[in-house]
Design an enzyme around this catalytic site. Sequence first.
Site, mmCIF file in Angstrom:
data_model
loop_
_atom_site.group_PDB
_atom_site.id
_atom_site.type_symbol
_atom_site.label_atom_id
_atom_site.label_comp_id
_atom_site.label_asym_id
_atom_site.label_seq_id
_atom_site.Cartn_x
_atom_site.Cartn_y
_atom_site.Cartn_z
ATOM 1 C CG PHE A 1 -12.079 9.072 3.883
ATOM 2 C CD1 PHE A 1 -12.763 7.879 3.822
ATOM 3 C CD2 PHE A 1 -12.667 10.193 3.330
ATOM 4 C CE1 PHE A 1 -14.012 7.793 3.227
ATOM 5 C CE2 PHE A 1 -13.912 10.128 2.717
ATOM 6 C CZ PHE A 1 -14.587 8.921 2.666
ATOM 7 C CB THR B 1 -18.187 7.124 4.825
ATOM 8 O OG1 THR B 1 -17.210 7.706 3.969
ATOM 9 C CG2 THR B 1 -19.353 8.084 5.009
ATOM 10 C CD GLU C 1 -22.334 9.894 1.045
ATOM 11 O OE1 GLU C 1 -22.269 11.115 1.229
ATOM 12 O OE2 GLU C 1 -21.441 9.232 0.478
ATOM 13 C CG ASP D 1 -13.902 5.579 -4.377
ATOM 14 O OD1 ASP D 1 -15.115 5.819 -4.288
ATOM 15 O OD2 ASP D 1 -13.028 6.254 -3.803
ATOM 16 C CE LYS E 1 -19.657 6.019 1.081
ATOM 17 N NZ LYS E 1 -19.071 6.414 -0.229
#
Length: 332
Positions: free
Chosen positions: A182, A160, A100, A18, A136
């Site tokens: 998350f 996400t 993303e 990450d 994403k």
Amino acid sequence: MSKNLLEQLRSMTVVVADTGDIQQIEKYKPQDATTNPSLITTVAQMPEYQKVVDDTLAQAQKDAGANASQTDIGRLAFERLAVAFGLTILKIIPGRVSTEVDARLSYDTKATLDVARGIIKLYEAAGVSRDRVLIKIASTWEGIKAAEILEKEGIHCNLTLLFGIHQAIACAEAGVTLISPFVGRILDWYKKDSGKDSYPAPEDPGVLSVTEIYNYYKKFGYKTEVMGASFRNLGEITELAGCDLLTIAPKFLAELQNSTEELPRKLDAAKAAKMDIKKISMDKATFEKMHAADKMASDKLDEGIKGFSKALEDLEKLLADKLANINEAKAA
């Protein structure tokens, strides 16, 4: 010699980095990697990456045209920079990189599709197969519908900002490749709501949420992969040992690497398949009803989209300012 926690974890879970920091990715050698505007902003300010940033800005300015504003160029540069870092990362890792879509488009299916297709074109123009890229997208109903279309085009997606079982079920039924629930942000919400300072790792609300999603997927044979994300402590990671994937920040990768405790498997597909779990039929009305009833998921999705959007705006400003300085230096 005993295996460290990171080695044990890798024996049952795909470890993803990450971070957008190339040096950290080289150090920990994850299977996959993921980036976002906040990570790219951090990396873009490091001296060792200035040539990548400068080259990307120059190309974005050229492609945007003479009449483009610095803001427009900054927006184009972000997309190019995300791909530029993605290409660099793909030279190091054997797997996939997540890139993303602009979070400001989270409730616009068509705009999400246009940007996602544009990102894939940039990767393919650089000789990278779309199989090595995950797009994403925020887990709104509109984002999930965009992902459903993209998956049918062979463009794989990572959904996400996922906080609730309703989002997870909608993603699975849409045929999404991967979801990123998350963990830490769920814990944050419950700590604030309950007034508790902490939760024991097995009772961590984020851990329980991902466990519920994982078991649901394995019970009903969904192919969508579960990648736990956004961790606040090591216990959240070890409690999800056995999850399909976990995306872990360098700080926790180091902690895992430096510990030789025993790591038992906590999530098991074979056990999940035998569980008594009720199947939920998902459509837009059901999604919206469940989302409205889940205050945590509603709050965190809204907050997450705003946070990602702000991070993107900050990065675009940074790039626009940097471009202005470059142009001023050239004119001097």
